[in-house]
Motif scaffolding. Structure first.
Motif, PDB file in Angstrom:
ATOM      1  N   ASN A  15       1.634   6.421  -0.996  1.00  0.00           N
ATOM      2  CA  ASN A  15       2.786   5.633  -1.414  1.00  0.00           C
ATOM      3  C   ASN A  15       2.904   4.334  -0.622  1.00  0.00           C
ATOM      4  N   ASP A  16       2.664   4.424   0.686  1.00  0.00           N
ATOM      5  CA  ASP A  16       2.771   3.229   1.531  1.00  0.00           C
ATOM      6  C   ASP A  16       1.712   2.197   1.151  1.00  0.00           C
ATOM      7  N   VAL A  17       0.488   2.655   0.893  1.00  0.00           N
ATOM      8  CA  VAL A  17      -0.589   1.715   0.570  1.00  0.00           C
ATOM      9  C   VAL A  17      -0.350   1.071  -0.793  1.00  0.00           C
ATOM     10  N   LEU A  18      -0.016   1.880  -1.798  1.00  0.00           N
ATOM     11  CA  LEU A  18       0.229   1.319  -3.130  1.00  0.00           C
ATOM     12  C   LEU A  18       1.469   0.423  -3.143  1.00  0.00           C
ATOM     13  N   SER A  19       2.471   0.833  -2.401  1.00  0.00           N
ATOM     14  CA  SER A  19       3.664   0.004  -2.303  1.00  0.00           C
ATOM     15  C   SER A  19       3.338  -1.314  -1.617  1.00  0.00           C
ATOM     16  N   GLY A  20       2.486  -1.253  -0.580  1.00  0.00           N
ATOM     17  CA  GLY A  20       2.065  -2.475   0.101  1.00  0.00           C
ATOM     18  C   GLY A  20       1.331  -3.418  -0.830  1.00  0.00           C
ATOM     19  N   THR A 178       5.875   9.353 -14.831  1.00  0.00           N
ATOM     20  CA  THR A 178       4.972   9.662 -13.724  1.00  0.00           C
ATOM     21  C   THR A 178       5.338   8.821 -12.511  1.00  0.00           C
ATOM     22  N   THR A 179       5.052   9.352 -11.333  1.00  0.00           N
ATOM     23  CA  THR A 179       5.259   8.617 -10.082  1.00  0.00           C
ATOM     24  C   THR A 179       3.943   8.472  -9.319  1.00  0.00           C
ATOM     25  N   ILE A 180       2.830   8.691 -10.018  1.00  0.00           N
ATOM     26  CA  ILE A 180       1.527   8.586  -9.367  1.00  0.00           C
ATOM     27  C   ILE A 180       1.281   7.172  -8.867  1.00  0.00           C
ATOM     28  N   ILE A 181       1.698   6.185  -9.666  1.00  0.00           N
ATOM     29  CA  ILE A 181       1.530   4.786  -9.304  1.00  0.00           C
ATOM     30  C   ILE A 181       2.905   4.122  -9.319  1.00  0.00           C
ATOM     31  N   PRO A 182       3.215   3.283  -8.338  1.00  0.00           N
ATOM     32  CA  PRO A 182       4.516   2.596  -8.345  1.00  0.00           C
ATOM     33  C   PRO A 182       4.724   1.837  -9.647  1.00  0.00           C
ATOM     34  N   SER A 183       5.892   1.977 -10.220  1.00  0.00           N
ATOM     35  CA  SER A 183       6.160   1.359 -11.521  1.00  0.00           C
ATOM     36  C   SER A 183       6.052  -0.161 -11.459  1.00  0.00           C
ATOM     37  N   THR A 184       6.404  -0.760 -10.342  1.00  0.00           N
ATOM     38  CA  THR A 184       6.300  -2.216 -10.219  1.00  0.00           C
ATOM     39  C   THR A 184       4.849  -2.667 -10.268  1.00  0.00           C
ATOM     40  N   MET A 295      13.286  -4.485  -0.951  1.00  0.00           N
ATOM     41  CA  MET A 295      13.757  -3.622  -2.027  1.00  0.00           C
ATOM     42  C   MET A 295      12.595  -3.140  -2.895  1.00  0.00           C
ATOM     43  N   ILE A 296      11.650  -4.042  -3.173  1.00  0.00           N
ATOM     44  CA  ILE A 296      10.461  -3.647  -3.936  1.00  0.00           C
ATOM     45  C   ILE A 296       9.717  -2.548  -3.191  1.00  0.00           C
ATOM     46  N   LEU A 306       3.090   1.650   7.679  1.00  0.00           N
ATOM     47  CA  LEU A 306       1.851   1.396   6.961  1.00  0.00           C
ATOM     48  C   LEU A 306       2.083   0.557   5.711  1.00  0.00           C
ATOM     49  N   SER A 307       3.259   0.671   5.114  1.00  0.00           N
ATOM     50  CA  SER A 307       3.528  -0.111   3.896  1.00  0.00           C
ATOM     51  C   SER A 307       3.556  -1.599   4.214  1.00  0.00           C
ATOM     52  N   GLY A 308       4.218  -1.979   5.307  1.00  0.00           N
ATOM     53  CA  GLY A 308       4.250  -3.382   5.699  1.00  0.00           C
ATOM     54  C   GLY A 308       2.896  -3.891   6.137  1.00  0.00           C
ATOM     55  N   ILE A 309       2.164  -3.056   6.870  1.00  0.00           N
ATOM     56  CA  ILE A 309       0.814  -3.436   7.309  1.00  0.00           C
ATOM     57  C   ILE A 309      -0.099  -3.619   6.101  1.00  0.00           C
TER      58      ILE A 309
END
Length: 517
Positions: A15-20, A178-184, A295-296, A306-309
């Protein structure tokens, strides 16, 4: 120490990597736009987003919060760049970082707690409106010099609105499937592939500016170091530091609420300061926390550092190797993403406050919101805090009163209730009638609190009023500190050692006097 990857949580790592990645894609046009606002090269904004994002993610006090180049700081930089050049900007950003580090070391970040909730609501709603209004700029048609010559119309407008609607629909409804991939992220990919596949004629990131570049390199600001240059840089650095810290710490509070966790304000001040200092030495325009990107990140599942990195490293990869691909992302898709950020950021519950909270609180929310849109965040928050303080003082000034009784000996007792401070000092005076009172009068502070120097002056003045008419004033249940500071009333104080409170205020002079006694 840094909690970069949460143990035994591969799902959170994904989640952190895909969100990043999602955040990095949305960061590109924002960084370019803010660089253009500040009249610097787009890469200066992109480098700032990379360095701010990476350093604050590692050293900051709020995992999951995203920092980068922001509009709030960019507008402060404009006049400095236009009048003195970009090198002075780099020097100002270095000094900005040092000021912010000092704030963190001195543990001043805790003062963000003094921001009342109505001010916080106004800040959030105001920023939501600022983000919305900023997206309208993408609907304008500009000539080669950047002057606005009209608005997008016809087929181009239809394509933009269609892509915006598609993006918002995917972000809104995909999580139900599904929540496999962030919707954004899915929305950005879908909109881009659709545009390329159908050959739609719409503006892309590449139409704003090229984002291709190399690694940021160390660079000392080329200014004539000395007192004159310092005088030029210092005012901008102070304003940048304050704007950056206010937006960052309020964003930290917002992320705290959304994640139901607690950040570290003082550590965030240091993280922001280190990031800005590094920016100044490596050709970045600096910045602060970004409400929209944060927010995103949170909505996409990013929670850890890890998401910010990841966002920072993906952004650097875009600059170094993937610029041709990223430049094909339609602007309309990113506008749709930011519109969803606006919807998620705005506190819609605040619209239901009318009639349920004091009118003064509603006024504060509206004032902060409007000032945020019309000026900048720092002025809005400071204005809101001052207004809230004045409302608080006015309301509590009316709460002081006294119950009057007479003893068997004919002494009159004023049993004071409510705080005595600068705003209630006049009401305090109006309670007493020296000409009509008996020769001995007692003012009992058992249920009152002497709060400031204005209160001491009010007591002193009251003692003078009774002295002028030849009557004696006795003051009961004052703190030892108050008795020491009352020069004229001190000899009139009636001491009750068993009942007088023993709490102290942190004033060195008082401690010295108490020590001598």
């Amino acid at each position: 120490m840094f909690d970069l990857i949460r143990k035994n949580s591969p799902h959170q790592i994904k989640n952190d990597v895909l969100s990043g990645l999602t955040v990095a894609l949305a960061l590109v046009p924002e960084a370019v736009a803010f660089a253009l606002i500040a009249h610097v090269h787009p890469l200066v904004g992109l480098y700032a987003a990379f360095m701010m994002g990476l350093i604050t993610a590692v050293f900051g006090g709020r995992p999951g919060m995203i920092s980068g180049a922001t509009g709030a700081t960019a507008v402060v930089m404009v006049s400095l760049v236009l009048e003195h050049g970009v090198e002075y900007l780099f020097a100002a950003v270095v000094l900005t970082g040092l000021i912010q580090i000092a704030f963190g070391v001195l543990k001043l970040g805790k003062f963000i707690r003094l921001v009342p909730h109505p001010v916080f609501l106004g800040f959030v709603n105001g920023l939501a409106l600022v983000i919305f209004l900023a997206q309208l700029d993408h609907f304008k048609v500009k000539d080669a010099t950047g002057e606005v010559i009209g608005w997008v119309a016809g087929a181009e407008l239809g394509i933009m609105l269609g892509l915006i609607a598609l993006t918002m629909a995917i972000i809104q409804f995909l999580p139900r499937l599904t929540t496999i991939i962030p919707s954004t992220l899915a929305a950005i990919l879908a909109g881009t592939l659709l545009t390329i596949g159908l050959g739609l004629d719409t503006r892309t990131v590449g139409d704003m500016a090229s984002i291709a570049g190399g690694l940021p390199s160390f660079h000392l600001p080329e200014i004539p170091f000395g007192l004159e240059a310092f005088k030029v840089v210092l005012p901008y650095a102070v304003v940048l530091a304050m704007v950056g810290l206010i937006e960052s710490l309020l964003t930290l509070n917002l992320v705290d609420e959304l994640t139901e966790t607690t950040g570290q304000p003082n550590r965030e001040c240091i993280g922001q300061g280190v990031a800005n200092t590094v920016n100044g030495f490596f050709g970045g325009m600096g910045g602060c926390a970004m409400v929209g990107q944060s927010m995103i990140n949170i909505k996409s599942g990013g929670r850890g550092r890890l998401s910010g990195i990841s966002a920072a490293l993906f952004l650097l990869a875009f600059i170094l190797v993937a610029a041709p691909l990223i430049e094909q992302i339609p602007i309309a898709v990113l506008v749709g993403v930011m519109f969803m950020v606006v919807i998620g950021t705005f506190e819609w519950g605040s619209l239901r406050l009318f009639g349920k909270v004091p009118p003064a609180d509603i006024l504060i929310v509206i004032v902060v919101m409007v000032v945020t849109v019309l000026t900048d965040l720092a002025i809005a928050v400071v204005s809101g805090v001052i207004l809230a303080a004045l409302v608080f003082a006015w309301e509590h000034a009316r709460h002081i009163y006294a119950q009057q009784t007479t003893t068997d000996d004919g002494w009159k007792i004023y049993d004071l209730n409510g705080p005595l401070f600068f705003a209630s000092a006049q009401n305090f005076q109006d309670i007493f009638t020296p000409n009509e009172d008996p020769n001995d009068v007692i003012v009992d502070f058992r249920h009152s609190r002497v709060a400031d120097h204005s209160a001491l002056a009010a007591i002193d003045k009251l003692a003078e009023r009774y002295e002028k008419v030849g009557k004696t004033l006795h003051l009961r249940h004052l703190t030892p500190e108050c008795r020491l500071l009352l020069k004229k009333a001190g000899k009139l104080v009636e001491v009750d050692v068993f009942e007088d409170p023993k709490y102290h205020v942190a004033v060195d002079k008082l401690k010295e006097k108490l020590g001598e006694a």
